[in-house]
Design a protein around this motif. Structure first.
Motif, PDB file in Angstrom:
ATOM      1  N   THR A 115       2.448   1.769  -3.622  1.00 57.46           N
ATOM      2  CA  THR A 115       1.576   1.998  -4.774  1.00 57.46           C
ATOM      3  C   THR A 115       0.516   3.025  -4.415  1.00 57.46           C
ATOM      4  OG1 THR A 115       0.100   0.190  -4.130  1.00 57.46           O
ATOM      5  CG2 THR A 115       1.874  -0.349  -5.639  1.00 57.46           C
ATOM      6  N   ASP A 116       0.141   3.819  -5.393  1.00 61.20           N
ATOM      7  CA  ASP A 116      -0.931   4.791  -5.139  1.00 61.20           C
ATOM      8  C   ASP A 116      -2.145   4.543  -6.026  1.00 61.20           C
ATOM      9  OD1 ASP A 116       0.248   5.545  -7.482  1.00 61.20           O
ATOM     10  OD2 ASP A 116       0.504   7.654  -6.954  1.00 61.20           O
ATOM     11  N   HIS A 117      -2.075   3.478  -6.823  1.00 61.18           N
ATOM     12  CA  HIS A 117      -3.218   3.098  -7.654  1.00 61.18           C
ATOM     13  C   HIS A 117      -3.208   1.570  -7.809  1.00 61.18           C
ATOM     14  CE1 HIS A 117       0.146   3.534 -10.437  1.00 61.18           C
ATOM     15  NE2 HIS A 117      -0.454   2.653 -11.200  1.00 61.18           N
ATOM     16  N   PHE A 118      -4.305   1.033  -8.330  1.00 59.74           N
ATOM     17  CA  PHE A 118      -4.414  -0.415  -8.462  1.00 59.74           C
ATOM     18  C   PHE A 118      -3.363  -0.958  -9.419  1.00 59.74           C
ATOM     19  CE2 PHE A 118      -5.940  -4.233 -10.585  1.00 59.74           C
ATOM     20  CZ  PHE A 118      -6.226  -5.037  -9.494  1.00 59.74           C
ATOM     21  N   MET A 119      -2.677  -2.016  -8.987  1.00 64.27           N
ATOM     22  CA  MET A 119      -1.712  -2.718  -9.829  1.00 64.27           C
ATOM     23  C   MET A 119      -1.959  -4.210  -9.650  1.00 64.27           C
ATOM     24  SD  MET A 119       1.732  -0.502  -9.010  1.00 64.27           S
ATOM     25  CE  MET A 119       2.775  -1.610  -9.914  1.00 64.27           C
TER      26      MET A 119
ATOM     27  N   ASP B   7       0.825  -1.212   0.000  1.00 63.13           N
ATOM     28  CA  ASP B   7       0.000   0.000   0.000  1.00 63.13           C
ATOM     29  C   ASP B   7       0.859   1.263   0.000  1.00 63.13           C
ATOM     30  OD1 ASP B   7      -2.275  -1.553  -0.043  1.00 63.13           O
ATOM     31  OD2 ASP B   7      -2.727  -1.300   2.092  1.00 63.13           O
TER      32      ASP B   7
ATOM     33  N   LYS C  27      -1.759  -6.546  -6.158  1.00 65.90           N
ATOM     34  CA  LYS C  27      -2.864  -7.365  -5.672  1.00 65.90           C
ATOM     35  C   LYS C  27      -2.428  -8.811  -5.497  1.00 65.90           C
ATOM     36  CE  LYS C  27      -7.509  -9.026  -6.829  1.00 65.90           C
ATOM     37  NZ  LYS C  27      -7.251 -10.313  -6.218  1.00 65.90           N
TER      38      LYS C  27
END
Length: 131
Positions: free
Chosen positions: A89-93, A86, A97
Motif C-alpha cells: 500500500t502507498d496510502h492509508f487503507m 506497507d 490498518k
C-alpha cells in the motif's frame, strides 16, 4: 492464478543452505530494526536468568521456552505482516490498518498469556526466596 517459476519476482532458494542464509538474514534484520523484538529478547534473557537463579524444574523450563518461542515467533510474523502491508500500500487503507492491528494483537495476546504463565511459575520461588 498460479505463476510460472520464471514469472516470479524473486527466485526460490536452490539449496537448504541458501534457505538458512535467508532465514538468518531475516532474523538479523528483525533484531536490528524492530524495537519490540529487542524488548522481547531482553525479557526472555531476564526470564532465563531467573530460571537459572531459582533452579526451576525441567517441566517449568519447557513451558518457559515454549512461551518465549511463541512470543518471539509472533513478533516476527507481526513484523512480516507489517512490512508486507506497507509494501503493498502507498496510502492509508482501513483494511491494511486492520491487518496490522490484528497481527499486533496476536503478539499482545501471546505476551500477556506468557507473562501470566511466568508469574505462575516464578511467584512461588520468589515468595520462598523472600521468606
Amino acid at each position: 492464478m498460479l505463476m510460472a517459476y520464471k514469472d516470479r519476482k524473486y527466485r526460490r532458494s536452490r539449496t537448504y543452505l541458501e534457505s538458512f542464509r535467508h532465514a538468518f538474514s531475516g532474523l538479523k534484520t528483525a533484531f536490528i530494526e524492530e524495537r519490540n523484538l529487542r524488548f522481547h529478547l531482553v525479557a526472555a534473557i531476564l526470564v532465563l536468568f531467573c530460571g537459572v537463579f531459582f533452579h526451576i524444574t525441567k517441566d517449568e523450563w519447557l513451558v518457559l521456552l515454549i512461551c518465549i518461542l511463541i512470543v518471539m515467533a509472533l513478533e516476527l510474523v507481526n513484523t512480516a505482516v507489517e512490512r508486507a502491508v506497507d509494501a503493498a500500500t502507498d496510502h492509508f487503507m482501513v483494511e491494511a490498518k486492520k491487518a496490522k492491528d490484528v497481527a499486533a494483537g496476536a503478539v499482545l495476546l501471546g505476551a500477556v498469556i506468557s507473562s501470566i504463565i511466568g508469574l505462575v511459575i516464578f511467584i512461588p520461588y520468589i515468595w520462598q526466596w523472600l521468606n
